[in-house]
Motif scaffolding. Structure first.
Motif, PDB file in Angstrom:
ATOM      1  N   VAL A  17       0.823  -1.209   0.000  1.00  0.00           N
ATOM      2  CA  VAL A  17       0.000   0.000   0.000  1.00  0.00           C
ATOM      3  C   VAL A  17       0.858   1.260   0.000  1.00  0.00           C
ATOM      4  N   GLU A  18       1.851   1.320   0.862  1.00  0.00           N
ATOM      5  CA  GLU A  18       2.693   2.522   0.934  1.00  0.00           C
ATOM      6  C   GLU A  18       3.420   2.774  -0.386  1.00  0.00           C
ATOM      7  N   ALA A  19       3.957   1.743  -0.983  1.00  0.00           N
ATOM      8  CA  ALA A  19       4.641   1.896  -2.270  1.00  0.00           C
ATOM      9  C   ALA A  19       3.656   2.346  -3.350  1.00  0.00           C
ATOM     10  N   ALA A  20       2.448   1.808  -3.326  1.00  0.00           N
ATOM     11  CA  ALA A  20       1.431   2.206  -4.303  1.00  0.00           C
ATOM     12  C   ALA A  20       1.062   3.675  -4.127  1.00  0.00           C
ATOM     13  N   GLU A  21       0.934   4.126  -2.885  1.00  0.00           N
ATOM     14  CA  GLU A  21       0.613   5.534  -2.626  1.00  0.00           C
ATOM     15  C   GLU A  21       1.756   6.444  -3.077  1.00  0.00           C
ATOM     16  N   GLN A  22       2.984   6.031  -2.865  1.00  0.00           N
ATOM     17  CA  GLN A  22       4.128   6.823  -3.328  1.00  0.00           C
ATOM     18  C   GLN A  22       4.132   6.910  -4.853  1.00  0.00           C
ATOM     19  N   PHE A  23       3.842   5.801  -5.509  1.00  0.00           N
ATOM     20  CA  PHE A  23       3.764   5.782  -6.968  1.00  0.00           C
ATOM     21  C   PHE A  23       2.684   6.741  -7.458  1.00  0.00           C
ATOM     22  N   GLU A  24       1.528   6.751  -6.773  1.00  0.00           N
ATOM     23  CA  GLU A  24       0.445   7.666  -7.144  1.00  0.00           C
ATOM     24  C   GLU A  24       0.892   9.121  -7.049  1.00  0.00           C
ATOM     25  N   HIS A  25       1.631   9.437  -5.986  1.00  0.00           N
ATOM     26  CA  HIS A  25       2.090  10.817  -5.793  1.00  0.00           C
ATOM     27  C   HIS A  25       3.134  11.235  -6.835  1.00  0.00           C
ATOM     28  N   LEU A  26       3.898  10.281  -7.327  1.00  0.00           N
ATOM     29  CA  LEU A  26       4.938  10.587  -8.308  1.00  0.00           C
ATOM     30  C   LEU A  26       4.426  10.596  -9.747  1.00  0.00           C
ATOM     31  N   THR A  27       3.273   9.997  -9.969  1.00  0.00           N
ATOM     32  CA  THR A  27       2.699   9.906 -11.308  1.00  0.00           C
ATOM     33  C   THR A  27       1.266  10.414 -11.273  1.00  0.00           C
ATOM     34  N   THR A  28       0.606  10.359 -12.393  1.00  0.00           N
ATOM     35  CA  THR A  28      -0.812  10.736 -12.452  1.00  0.00           C
ATOM     36  C   THR A  28      -1.702   9.502 -12.422  1.00  0.00           C
ATOM     37  N   LYS A  29      -1.121   8.346 -12.113  1.00  0.00           N
ATOM     38  CA  LYS A  29      -1.854   7.087 -12.109  1.00  0.00           C
ATOM     39  C   LYS A  29      -2.514   6.829 -10.757  1.00  0.00           C
ATOM     40  N   ILE A  30      -3.685   6.216 -10.800  1.00  0.00           N
ATOM     41  CA  ILE A  30      -4.359   5.760  -9.589  1.00  0.00           C
ATOM     42  C   ILE A  30      -4.069   4.276  -9.442  1.00  0.00           C
ATOM     43  N   VAL A  31      -3.701   3.873  -8.234  1.00  0.00           N
ATOM     44  CA  VAL A  31      -3.425   2.466  -7.960  1.00  0.00           C
ATOM     45  C   VAL A  31      -4.457   1.991  -6.945  1.00  0.00           C
ATOM     46  N   ILE A  32      -5.242   1.026  -7.339  1.00  0.00           N
ATOM     47  CA  ILE A  32      -6.226   0.443  -6.434  1.00  0.00           C
ATOM     48  C   ILE A  32      -5.473  -0.436  -5.446  1.00  0.00           C
ATOM     49  N   ASN A  33      -5.794  -0.262  -4.158  1.00  0.00           N
ATOM     50  CA  ASN A  33      -5.126  -1.126  -3.182  1.00  0.00           C
ATOM     51  C   ASN A  33      -6.140  -1.727  -2.224  1.00  0.00           C
ATOM     52  N   SER A  34      -5.779  -2.842  -1.660  1.00  0.00           N
ATOM     53  CA  SER A  34      -6.698  -3.605  -0.820  1.00  0.00           C
ATOM     54  C   SER A  34      -7.088  -2.871   0.459  1.00  0.00           C
ATOM     55  N   LEU A  35      -6.243  -1.996   0.950  1.00  0.00           N
ATOM     56  CA  LEU A  35      -6.583  -1.256   2.167  1.00  0.00           C
ATOM     57  C   LEU A  35      -7.731  -0.290   1.905  1.00  0.00           C
ATOM     58  N   ASN A  36      -7.706   0.405   0.776  1.00  0.00           N
ATOM     59  CA  ASN A  36      -8.804   1.322   0.445  1.00  0.00           C
ATOM     60  C   ASN A  36     -10.101   0.564   0.227  1.00  0.00           C
ATOM     61  N   VAL A  37     -10.020  -0.575  -0.433  1.00  0.00           N
ATOM     62  CA  VAL A  37     -11.210  -1.397  -0.668  1.00  0.00           C
ATOM     63  C   VAL A  37     -11.776  -1.874   0.662  1.00  0.00           C
TER      64      VAL A  37
END
Length: 59
Positions: A17-37
């Motif tokens: 989750v943390e890596a996915a959130e960092q990726f989101e902040h560095l790009t314009t991509k949204i990453v679905i993660n299990s914690l948000n779900v």
């Protein structure tokens, strides 16, 4: 590198989750993660979503 700009990105492991959130902040991509779900599911099951206030003119 992501070649298909329209692909949906998702991570299934909570440890990612943390890596996915960092990726989101560095790009314009949204990453679905299990914690948000999981969070959304719990909020819905416990009916914790805020209702619009009467002064908004909505019910």
């Amino acid at each position: 590198m992501i070649k298909d700009e329209n692909r949906i990105l998702a991570v299934a492991q909570l440890s990612m989750v943390e890596a996915a959130e960092q990726f989101e902040h560095l790009t314009t991509k949204i990453v679905i993660n299990s914690l948000n779900v999981l969070t959304d599911s719990v909020i819905d099951q416990l009916d914790l979503r805020q209702k619009p206030s009467m002064k908004d003119g909505r019910s």
